[in-house]
Design a protein around this motif. Structure first.
Motif, short mmCIF file in Angstrom:
data_model
loop_
_atom_site.label_atom_id
_atom_site.label_comp_id
_atom_site.label_asym_id
_atom_site.label_seq_id
_atom_site.Cartn_x
_atom_site.Cartn_y
_atom_site.Cartn_z
N ILE B 291 0.83 -1.21 0.00
CA ILE B 291 0.00 0.00 0.00
C ILE B 291 0.86 1.27 0.00
O ILE B 291 0.51 2.29 -0.56
CB ILE B 291 -0.96 -0.02 1.22
N ARG B 292 2.07 1.16 0.59
CA ARG B 292 2.95 2.33 0.61
C ARG B 292 3.47 2.65 -0.79
O ARG B 292 3.63 3.80 -1.16
CB ARG B 292 4.12 2.10 1.58
N ASP B 293 3.71 1.57 -1.57
CA ASP B 293 4.12 1.77 -2.96
C ASP B 293 2.99 2.41 -3.75
O ASP B 293 3.21 3.25 -4.62
CB ASP B 293 4.52 0.44 -3.61
N LEU B 294 1.75 1.95 -3.46
CA LEU B 294 0.60 2.52 -4.17
C LEU B 294 0.47 4.00 -3.86
O LEU B 294 0.23 4.82 -4.75
CB LEU B 294 -0.67 1.78 -3.77
N ALA B 295 0.62 4.34 -2.57
CA ALA B 295 0.52 5.74 -2.17
C ALA B 295 1.59 6.56 -2.90
O ALA B 295 1.32 7.66 -3.39
CB ALA B 295 0.67 5.86 -0.66
#
Lengths: 91, 422
Positions: B291-295
């Protein structure tokens, strides 16, 4: 006249919104967007980015267990996450 | 060995022979410390010529290559098992990579470690002697499934980039379920996770895994499934070599990730799976993005959009400025002047052309005139010749045409003379 165009629909999934955002950016970067559409497209991009951010911020995994009911039907049962240590699913 | 007679007990015989300095000849046997006993056992083993240099054949299990370079394994057959250590110096000379199920002949010596109360075989050299019986059966299944094309890479399905529903088949007890679920929860909280507990070890584990897969297959909304267990011996992982399980996995309607044991463990399921994860935790990381990569991706897209809009506006402005700066717009009369000049020029050229033509025609006419006048007979008279006519006006061409007394008219340039033939 922009409201129906720039706001992501509620039923749009995160993945769809992200894919559309990607498409919007590519279109903008191509330099082929007519000036009249530039503003609308950039607003659409911002709205999509905000929509995605909000989805990420609010995301919480749902954990279920698949079991066989007494009458032989498969059913999913919602499990509670146990914070931090131990216990995987049976809680 | 005179002491042999002092005690009839066999063990003590050896004891005495090995420890002649110890005073143990009392009638009442003296209690030994554990350390003393261990030392005794060790001595016995060390002096035995067979145990100090021996070759033993068996099947490898529990193989472990330690980071230090030492190898640890168990050598076994149907009746017994033996712990084997191969030190780094010996392991370096191996000409094959040992793996569980291999039949090998190990050469070395037996040692007893008092501290752990364990007997170990210190292996100096290891020779490959064939695959074990279980491995042969496994090889047969593997070859059969491979021949049917179940391992073909063309069969492998791509995982969904962002699965909405992730299935997990593993044991409800043990760390794997907990680890996988907490990684998924932390990394990709957008998903719904459906846990399907199953037995992953023991006689009926394969059948239970097949059952769990059939349940998962019935779950329409499932996007991807992870099936696996934690590390263990080759025997512990054996259920994942099951042929029925392999076939169930091959016909599973959605992408399937195998996650069995450690990175070095391979099972038949791994070959059938759309993706083999080296460990269950790795499977949790492979099944969905972080999710951090998505953000970060969203942030980057947002930045690119802003820059692109700026660039676009700048681009339009530049195009506009460029056009605006063109001379046709800044000096619109330029073109008019130019046109006028051009018209004048054409005009001039037309006049010039016409005059030239008249001159040429005139010259031509004069030359024709000269040609014509050269043929005029009067021009001949000019040059001193004369015409002679008879009285009837006919031109006299020969002397024979005249007779004596004929009257002739001689025409010269400036007049005629009357004459008579004599």
């Amino acid at each position: 006249m922009k409201s129906n165009q720039t706001e992501p629909q509620n039923e749009q999934t995160f993945e769809e919104a992200l894919a559309e955002l990607d498409g919007v950016v590519r279109a903008l970067e191509s330099g082929n967007v007519p000036l009249e559409q530039l503003l609308a497209l950039s607003q659409r991009g911002n709205a999509l980015a905000e929509f995605c951010d909000a989805r990420l911020a609010a995301a919480e995994s749902v954990l279920e267990q698949l079991t066989l009911s007494s009458d032989g039907e498969l059913q999913t049962t919602r499990l509670q996450w146990v914070d931090d240590d131990d216990t995987d699913g049976d809680a | 060995m005179p002491e042999l007679e002092s005690t009839p007990e066999f063990g003590r015989t050896f004891f005495v022979s090995c420890f002649p300095t110890m005073n143990l000849f009392d009638d009442e046997p003296q209690a030994l410390t554990v350390g003393e006993l261990a030392l005794h056992i060790r001595r016995i083993i060390e002096v035995d010529p067979i145990l100090s240099d021996i070759a033993v054949e068996g099947e490898i299990s529990n193989f472990k290559a330690h980071g230090s370079g030492h190898l640890y394994l168990t050598l076994k057959d149907e009746e017994a098992s033996l712990r084997v250590v191969m030190w780094k110096s010996s392991a370096g000379r191996l000409n094959f990579r040992p793996s569980n199920g291999d039949r090998v002949i190990a050469t070395g010596r037996v040692e007893f470690y008092g501290a752990r109360g364990e007997l170990s075989f210190i292996c100096d050299s290891l020779r490959f002697a064939g695959h074990g019986a279980a491995m042969e059966a496994l090889e047969r299944i593997r070859a059969e499934l491979a021949a049917e094309g179940l391992f073909d890479t063309s069969r492998k399905r791509a995982l969904p980039f962002m699965p909405r529903v992730i299935g997990l088949i593993t044991s409800p007890t043990g760390a794997v379920a907990h680890d996988v679920l907490s990684i998924l929860r932390r990394r990709f909280p957008l998903a719904r996770i459906v846990f399907i507990p199953a037995k992953v070890q023991g006689m009926d584990a394969a059948a239970d895994l097949v059952r769990a897969l059939s349940w998962a297959a019935a779950l329409e909304e499932l996007d991807v499934i992870i099936i696996g267990r934690g590390g263990g011996s080759a025997e512990d992982l054996w259920a994942f070599n099951d042929e029925d399980l392999a076939r169930a996995a091959a016909s599973f309607p959605r992408p399937l990730i195998s996650a069995v044991g450690h990175e070095t463990d391979y099972t038949i399921l791994d070959f059938v799976a759309d993706l083999r994860a080296p460990t269950p935790s790795a499977a949790a990381e492979l099944v969905a993005p972080d999710i951090r990569d998505l953000a970060a991706t969203i942030e980057s897209l947002r930045g690119r959009a802003a820059r692109a809009v700026e660039d676009d506006v700048t681009g339009w402005r530049e195009r506009l400025d460029f056009l605006r700066a063109r001379r046709v717009l800044t000096h619109p009369r330029d073109r008019l002047v130019l046109q006028r000049e051009r018209v004048g020029e054409l005009h001039r050229r037309i006049g010039l052309g016409a005059r030239n033509r008249v001159k040429i025609e005139r010259r031509l006419l004069a030359s024709r005139h000269a040609e014509l006048s050269a043929l005029d007979p009067r021009r001949v008279l000019d040059r001193g010749y004369a015409l002679v006519e008879k009285t009837d006006g006919k031109l006299l061409r020969a002397a024979s045409e005249t007779a004596r007394g004929d009257e002739l008219k001689i025409i010269l340039r400036d007049g005629a003379i009357a004459a008579r033939v004599e």
